[in-house]
Design a protein around this motif. Structure first.
Motif, short mmCIF file in Angstrom:
data_model
loop_
_atom_site.label_atom_id
_atom_site.label_comp_id
_atom_site.label_asym_id
_atom_site.label_seq_id
_atom_site.Cartn_x
_atom_site.Cartn_y
_atom_site.Cartn_z
N PRO A 1 0.82 -1.23 0.00
CA PRO A 1 0.00 0.00 0.00
C PRO A 1 0.85 1.28 0.00
O PRO A 1 0.48 2.27 -0.63
N PHE A 2 1.99 1.23 0.70
CA PHE A 2 2.87 2.40 0.71
C PHE A 2 3.45 2.64 -0.69
O PHE A 2 3.48 3.79 -1.16
N LYS B 1 2.18 1.82 -3.50
CA LYS B 1 1.09 2.33 -4.33
C LYS B 1 0.85 3.81 -4.05
O LYS B 1 0.62 4.60 -4.96
N TYR B 2 0.94 4.18 -2.79
CA TYR B 2 0.75 5.58 -2.38
C TYR B 2 1.85 6.46 -2.98
O TYR B 2 1.60 7.60 -3.37
N SER C 1 -1.63 4.79 -8.54
CA SER C 1 -2.24 3.53 -8.99
C SER C 1 -1.78 3.06 -10.37
O SER C 1 -1.43 1.89 -10.54
N TYR D 1 1.76 1.85 -10.20
CA TYR D 1 1.83 0.73 -9.26
C TYR D 1 1.42 -0.57 -9.95
O TYR D 1 2.13 -1.59 -9.86
N LYS E 1 5.93 11.93 1.42
CA LYS E 1 4.89 10.92 1.20
C LYS E 1 4.87 9.89 2.32
O LYS E 1 3.80 9.39 2.70
N PHE F 1 1.65 9.19 4.49
CA PHE F 1 1.14 7.82 4.56
C PHE F 1 0.95 7.41 6.02
O PHE F 1 -0.06 6.79 6.38
N ASP G 1 -2.17 9.53 7.22
CA ASP G 1 -3.47 9.39 6.55
C ASP G 1 -3.92 7.95 6.32
O ASP G 1 -5.12 7.66 6.39
N ILE G 2 -2.97 7.06 6.06
CA ILE G 2 -3.33 5.70 5.67
C ILE G 2 -3.16 4.69 6.81
O ILE G 2 -4.06 3.89 7.08
N TYR H 1 8.48 5.55 6.48
CA TYR H 1 7.16 5.87 7.04
C TYR H 1 6.99 5.36 8.47
O TYR H 1 6.21 5.92 9.24
#
Length: 213
Positions: A29-30, A32-33, A37, A40, A84, A88, A91-92, A125
Protein backbone atom coordinates in the motif's frame (compact mmCIF):
# COMPACT_ATOMS: atom_id res chain seq x y z
CA UNK A 1 -4.40 -12.45 32.19
CA UNK A 2 -1.54 -10.25 31.13
CA UNK A 3 1.58 -10.31 33.31
CA UNK A 4 1.89 -7.42 35.75
CA UNK A 5 4.43 -4.65 35.65
CA UNK A 6 7.85 -5.36 37.12
CA UNK A 7 9.65 -3.28 39.71
CA UNK A 8 13.17 -1.91 39.54
CA UNK A 9 14.67 -2.20 36.06
CA UNK A 10 12.28 -1.12 33.29
CA UNK A 11 10.36 -3.72 31.36
CA UNK A 12 10.39 -3.57 27.57
CA UNK A 13 7.85 -4.62 24.95
CA UNK A 14 8.84 -5.32 21.33
CA UNK A 15 6.11 -5.02 18.72
CA UNK A 16 6.01 -6.33 15.18
CA UNK A 17 4.11 -3.96 12.89
CA UNK A 18 2.46 -5.57 9.85
CA UNK A 19 -0.30 -7.94 10.92
CA UNK A 20 0.32 -7.24 14.62
CA UNK A 21 -0.36 -3.55 15.11
CA UNK A 22 -2.03 -3.41 11.69
CA UNK A 23 -4.55 -5.78 10.13
CA UNK A 24 -2.45 -6.36 7.01
CA UNK A 25 0.79 -5.64 5.20
CA UNK A 26 1.66 -1.96 4.71
CA UNK A 27 4.58 -2.12 2.27
CA UNK A 28 2.64 -2.62 -0.95
CA UNK A 29 0.00 0.00 0.00
CA UNK A 30 2.87 2.40 0.71
CA UNK A 31 4.46 1.74 -2.69
CA UNK A 32 1.09 2.33 -4.33
CA UNK A 33 0.75 5.58 -2.38
CA UNK A 34 4.20 6.71 -3.54
CA UNK A 35 3.94 5.99 -7.27
CA UNK A 36 0.17 6.22 -7.82
CA UNK A 37 -2.24 3.53 -8.99
CA UNK A 38 -1.42 3.42 -12.74
CA UNK A 39 2.34 3.06 -12.20
CA UNK A 40 1.83 0.73 -9.26
CA UNK A 41 -0.20 -1.79 -11.27
CA UNK A 42 2.11 -1.54 -14.28
CA UNK A 43 5.10 -2.36 -12.10
CA UNK A 44 3.14 -5.01 -10.22
CA UNK A 45 2.87 -6.98 -13.44
CA UNK A 46 6.67 -6.86 -13.69
CA UNK A 47 7.32 -7.96 -10.12
CA UNK A 48 4.60 -10.63 -9.99
CA UNK A 49 7.07 -13.42 -10.85
CA UNK A 50 9.22 -12.29 -7.92
CA UNK A 51 6.27 -12.32 -5.53
CA UNK A 52 5.16 -15.71 -6.84
CA UNK A 53 8.65 -17.13 -6.29
CA UNK A 54 8.64 -15.81 -2.73
CA UNK A 55 5.21 -17.28 -1.97
CA UNK A 56 6.39 -20.60 -3.43
CA UNK A 57 9.36 -20.40 -1.03
CA UNK A 58 11.92 -20.57 -3.83
CA UNK A 59 13.12 -17.00 -3.27
CA UNK A 60 14.24 -15.63 0.08
CA UNK A 61 12.23 -12.85 1.69
CA UNK A 62 15.12 -10.38 1.64
CA UNK A 63 15.94 -10.96 -2.03
CA UNK A 64 12.30 -10.66 -3.08
CA UNK A 65 11.91 -7.45 -1.13
CA UNK A 66 15.05 -5.94 -2.59
CA UNK A 67 13.89 -6.64 -6.14
CA UNK A 68 10.44 -5.16 -5.49
CA UNK A 69 11.89 -2.02 -3.90
CA UNK A 70 14.25 -1.42 -6.80
CA UNK A 71 11.35 -1.54 -9.23
CA UNK A 72 9.29 0.96 -7.27
CA UNK A 73 11.71 3.28 -5.48
CA UNK A 74 14.79 3.62 -7.66
CA UNK A 75 15.45 7.30 -8.43
CA UNK A 76 12.75 8.55 -6.06
CA UNK A 77 13.61 12.02 -4.77
CA UNK A 78 14.37 11.70 -1.07
CA UNK A 79 12.51 14.88 -0.12
CA UNK A 80 9.37 13.76 -1.93
CA UNK A 81 9.64 10.25 -0.52
CA UNK A 82 9.95 11.53 3.04
CA UNK A 83 6.95 13.79 2.58
CA UNK A 84 4.89 10.92 1.20
CA UNK A 85 6.10 8.67 4.01
CA UNK A 86 4.92 11.18 6.59
CA UNK A 87 1.56 11.57 4.87
CA UNK A 88 1.14 7.82 4.56
CA UNK A 89 1.83 7.41 8.28
CA UNK A 90 -0.74 10.09 9.12
CA UNK A 91 -3.47 9.39 6.55
CA UNK A 92 -3.33 5.70 5.67
CA UNK A 93 -1.77 3.74 8.53
CA UNK A 94 -4.46 4.79 11.07
CA UNK A 95 -7.10 3.16 8.83
CA UNK A 96 -5.17 -0.13 8.90
CA UNK A 97 -4.58 -0.51 12.65
CA UNK A 98 -5.57 -3.59 14.63
CA UNK A 99 -7.40 -2.42 17.80
CA UNK A 100 -6.22 -5.40 19.85
CA UNK A 101 -2.59 -4.67 18.99
CA UNK A 102 -2.91 -0.99 19.81
CA UNK A 103 -4.60 -1.91 23.10
CA UNK A 104 -1.53 -3.95 24.05
CA UNK A 105 0.72 -1.05 23.13
CA UNK A 106 -1.29 1.38 25.27
CA UNK A 107 -1.27 -1.09 28.18
CA UNK A 108 2.51 -1.25 28.17
CA UNK A 109 2.84 2.50 27.77
CA UNK A 110 0.46 3.11 30.66
CA UNK A 111 2.68 0.93 32.86
CA UNK A 112 5.72 2.91 31.83
CA UNK A 113 7.33 0.07 29.89
CA UNK A 114 9.83 0.82 27.14
CA UNK A 115 8.10 0.15 23.81
CA UNK A 116 10.12 -0.69 20.70
CA UNK A 117 8.78 -1.17 17.19
CA UNK A 118 10.54 -4.03 15.37
CA UNK A 119 9.61 -4.41 11.72
CA UNK A 120 10.69 -5.41 8.26
CA UNK A 121 8.77 -2.40 6.95
CA UNK A 122 10.56 0.77 5.90
CA UNK A 123 11.98 3.57 8.03
CA UNK A 124 10.68 6.20 5.61
CA UNK A 125 7.16 5.87 7.04
CA UNK A 126 7.63 3.83 10.23
CA UNK A 127 9.78 6.43 12.00
CA UNK A 128 7.10 9.09 11.63
CA UNK A 129 4.28 6.80 12.73
CA UNK A 130 6.23 5.42 15.70
CA UNK A 131 7.09 8.94 16.85
CA UNK A 132 3.43 9.96 16.76
CA UNK A 133 2.47 6.85 18.77
CA UNK A 134 5.13 7.54 21.42
CA UNK A 135 7.36 4.53 20.81
CA UNK A 136 10.69 4.76 22.58
CA UNK A 137 12.68 3.33 19.68
CA UNK A 138 12.38 1.79 16.21
CA UNK A 139 14.23 -1.19 14.78
CA UNK A 140 13.36 -1.63 11.11
CA UNK A 141 14.53 -2.02 7.54
CA UNK A 142 16.28 1.12 6.32
CA UNK A 143 16.46 2.41 2.77
CA UNK A 144 19.86 3.36 1.44
CA UNK A 145 20.52 6.93 0.32
CA UNK A 146 22.06 7.56 -3.07
CA UNK A 147 22.86 11.28 -3.19
CA UNK A 148 19.52 13.11 -3.14
CA UNK A 149 17.58 10.06 -4.27
CA UNK A 150 16.63 6.63 -2.97
CA UNK A 151 18.07 3.85 -5.07
CA UNK A 152 15.67 1.17 -3.85
CA UNK A 153 18.37 -0.68 -1.93
CA UNK A 154 18.27 -1.43 1.77
CA UNK A 155 21.02 -0.92 4.32
CA UNK A 156 22.43 -4.16 5.70
CA UNK A 157 19.78 -6.90 6.04
CA UNK A 158 16.01 -6.98 5.86
CA UNK A 159 14.71 -6.81 9.45
CA UNK A 160 12.86 -10.13 9.25
CA UNK A 161 13.01 -13.48 11.03
CA UNK A 162 16.30 -14.13 12.79
CA UNK A 163 17.46 -10.64 11.92
CA UNK A 164 14.78 -9.25 14.24
CA UNK A 165 16.06 -11.18 17.24
CA UNK A 166 19.67 -10.33 16.32
CA UNK A 167 18.89 -6.61 16.27
CA UNK A 168 16.96 -6.88 19.52
CA UNK A 169 19.96 -8.49 21.19
CA UNK A 170 22.14 -5.68 19.87
CA UNK A 171 19.65 -3.12 21.16
CA UNK A 172 19.58 -4.77 24.61
CA UNK A 173 23.38 -4.84 24.91
CA UNK A 174 24.57 -2.80 27.88
CA UNK A 175 21.03 -2.07 29.10
CA UNK A 176 19.66 -3.20 32.46
CA UNK A 177 16.12 -4.36 31.80
CA UNK A 178 13.29 -6.03 33.66
CA UNK A 179 10.84 -8.42 32.02
CA UNK A 180 10.75 -8.52 28.25
CA UNK A 181 7.64 -8.93 26.09
CA UNK A 182 7.12 -9.36 22.34
CA UNK A 183 4.15 -9.47 19.99
CA UNK A 184 3.98 -10.95 16.51
CA UNK A 185 1.68 -12.66 14.03
CA UNK A 186 3.70 -14.91 11.69
CA UNK A 187 6.44 -17.53 11.66
CA UNK A 188 8.83 -14.71 10.81
CA UNK A 189 8.29 -13.40 14.34
CA UNK A 190 9.09 -16.70 16.08
CA UNK A 191 12.79 -15.87 16.67
CA UNK A 192 11.76 -12.59 18.31
CA UNK A 193 9.06 -14.22 20.43
CA UNK A 194 11.50 -16.92 21.49
CA UNK A 195 14.05 -14.39 22.70
CA UNK A 196 11.87 -12.71 25.37
CA UNK A 197 10.30 -13.66 28.69
CA UNK A 198 6.72 -13.31 27.44
CA UNK A 199 5.92 -13.78 23.76
CA UNK A 200 2.44 -13.39 22.26
CA UNK A 201 1.26 -14.48 18.82
CA UNK A 202 -1.85 -13.09 17.13
CA UNK A 203 -4.32 -15.95 16.65
CA UNK A 204 -6.61 -15.17 13.73
CA UNK A 205 -9.17 -17.86 14.59
CA UNK A 206 -9.51 -16.71 18.19
CA UNK A 207 -9.16 -13.03 17.35
CA UNK A 208 -6.70 -12.37 20.14
CA UNK A 209 -3.06 -12.61 21.19
CA UNK A 210 -2.18 -15.91 22.79
CA UNK A 211 0.97 -16.87 24.74
CA UNK A 212 3.69 -18.21 22.46
CA UNK A 213 5.04 -21.60 23.46
Amino acid sequence: MMPGATHGAPSVAFFDFDGTLTKSDTLMPFLKYVVGSPTYYTKLALVSPVLAAYLAKVLRNDLAKQLVLRHYLANQDIGVLRTKGDRFSHDIVPTMLRPEGMDRLRWHQKLGHICVLVSASLDVYLNSWAHNENFDDVICTQLQLDSSKRNGKIIDKNCFGKEKSARIELWKKGKILGETFAYGDTLGDVPMLSSVDHGYMWNRKQGKFVPFT
